[in-house]
Design an enzyme around this catalytic site. Structure first.
Site, PDB file in Angstrom:
ATOM      1  N   GLU A 111      23.513  -7.993 -41.077  1.00 43.23           N
ATOM      2  CA  GLU A 111      22.431  -7.434 -41.881  1.00 43.23           C
ATOM      3  C   GLU A 111      22.986  -6.777 -43.145  1.00 43.23           C
ATOM      4  O   GLU A 111      23.863  -5.920 -43.084  1.00 43.23           O
ATOM      5  CB  GLU A 111      21.635  -6.423 -41.066  1.00 43.23           C
ATOM      6  CG  GLU A 111      20.973  -7.008 -39.823  1.00 43.23           C
ATOM      7  CD  GLU A 111      19.937  -8.092 -40.124  1.00 43.23           C
ATOM      8  OE1 GLU A 111      19.523  -8.210 -41.302  1.00 43.23           O
ATOM      9  OE2 GLU A 111      19.553  -8.807 -39.185  1.00 43.23           O
ATOM     10  N   CYS A 129      15.907  -1.265 -34.558  1.00 44.28           N
ATOM     11  CA  CYS A 129      17.174  -1.707 -35.147  1.00 44.28           C
ATOM     12  C   CYS A 129      17.263  -1.301 -36.617  1.00 44.28           C
ATOM     13  O   CYS A 129      18.251  -0.704 -37.056  1.00 44.28           O
ATOM     14  CB  CYS A 129      17.325  -3.224 -35.021  1.00 44.28           C
ATOM     15  SG  CYS A 129      17.654  -3.802 -33.342  1.00 44.28           S
ATOM     16  N   HIS A 186      22.871  -8.327 -35.832  1.00 43.06           N
ATOM     17  CA  HIS A 186      21.962  -8.835 -34.808  1.00 43.06           C
ATOM     18  C   HIS A 186      22.593 -10.017 -34.070  1.00 43.06           C
ATOM     19  O   HIS A 186      23.272 -10.842 -34.695  1.00 43.06           O
ATOM     20  CB  HIS A 186      20.642  -9.314 -35.436  1.00 43.06           C
ATOM     21  CG  HIS A 186      19.601  -8.247 -35.518  1.00 43.06           C
ATOM     22  ND1 HIS A 186      19.061  -7.810 -36.716  1.00 43.06           N
ATOM     23  CD2 HIS A 186      18.993  -7.514 -34.547  1.00 43.06           C
ATOM     24  CE1 HIS A 186      18.159  -6.871 -36.466  1.00 43.06           C
ATOM     25  NE2 HIS A 186      18.099  -6.678 -35.167  1.00 43.06           N
TER      26      HIS A 186
END
Length: 200
Positions: A82, A145, A167
């Protein structure tokens, strides 16, 4: 280098979260840790109220140079690094405390976006070279998250600490039609590749 790894407990009615298995794998020394790294791990609750507080307590006690948080994204087929956390909560399911906030800001005073400070391109290249499915993602979602990722980056803006979020998909035995998966052995191998890369 001191490295902190975090994973999440199961949520959303699922009995297993592969990131919780990662935490256990480190505790049980199933994943080799390079001599250049001192590593610790923490399992986090999937709640807006407590997830970051538990992580920050561990950061305060362990004082890591790098924090890598792992979370489950059931519909994704790759290991997704991410790149940014956004200042938004919009829960489509309840967290493990029963909270389901809608269209809220995480912080009234924080930036709209915080960027990961992990070496994403290098990690992606190492995983790709190892034959593992990986991509850099610009969307960490709007659930716990992203919330954790945002709070982590907001709190560590003025430190030299490297921080970010990754992730991972489900394990094959838990994936339904339309959901991505990655085997447990590949998950452990991916973690070894990441550690071997960041040790430099």
């Amino acid at each position: 280098m001191r490295v902190l790894i975090s994973g999440f407990e199961p949520f959303g009615g699922r009995e297993v979260n592969p990131t919780a298995l990662l935490v256990d794998a480190f505790k049980n020394r199933e994943i080799p840790v390079p001599n250049e790294l001192t590593l610790d791990q923490v399992l986090l609750p999937v709640t807006f109220e407590q997830s970051f507080e538990v992580l920050q307590d561990k950061i305060n006690s362990f004082n890591p140079d790098m924090v890598i948080c792992f979370g489950l994204a059931a519909k994704r087929e790759n290991i997704e690094l991410e790149s940014r956390a956004v200042n938004k909560i919009h829960a489509e399911i309840k967290d493990n405390a029963g909270s389901e906030p809608q269209n809220k800001l995480i912080s009234e005073t924080g930036d709209e976006v915080y960027l990961s400070t992990l070496p994403l391109q290098g990690i992606a290249g190492a995983l790709e070279q190892a034959g593992l499915p990986v991509k850099i993602s610009n969307d960490a979602g709007n659930f716990v998250c992203n919330y954790l990722f945002y709070r982590l980056m907001e709190t560590n803006q003025d430190t030299l600490r490297l921080c970010g979020f990754i992730h991972v998909p489900l394990l094959p035995e838990h994936a339904k039609e339309g959901e991505g998966s990655l085997s447990y052995s590949e998950l452990l191998r991916a973690m070894s590749v990441i550690l071997d890369y960041i040790k430099y």
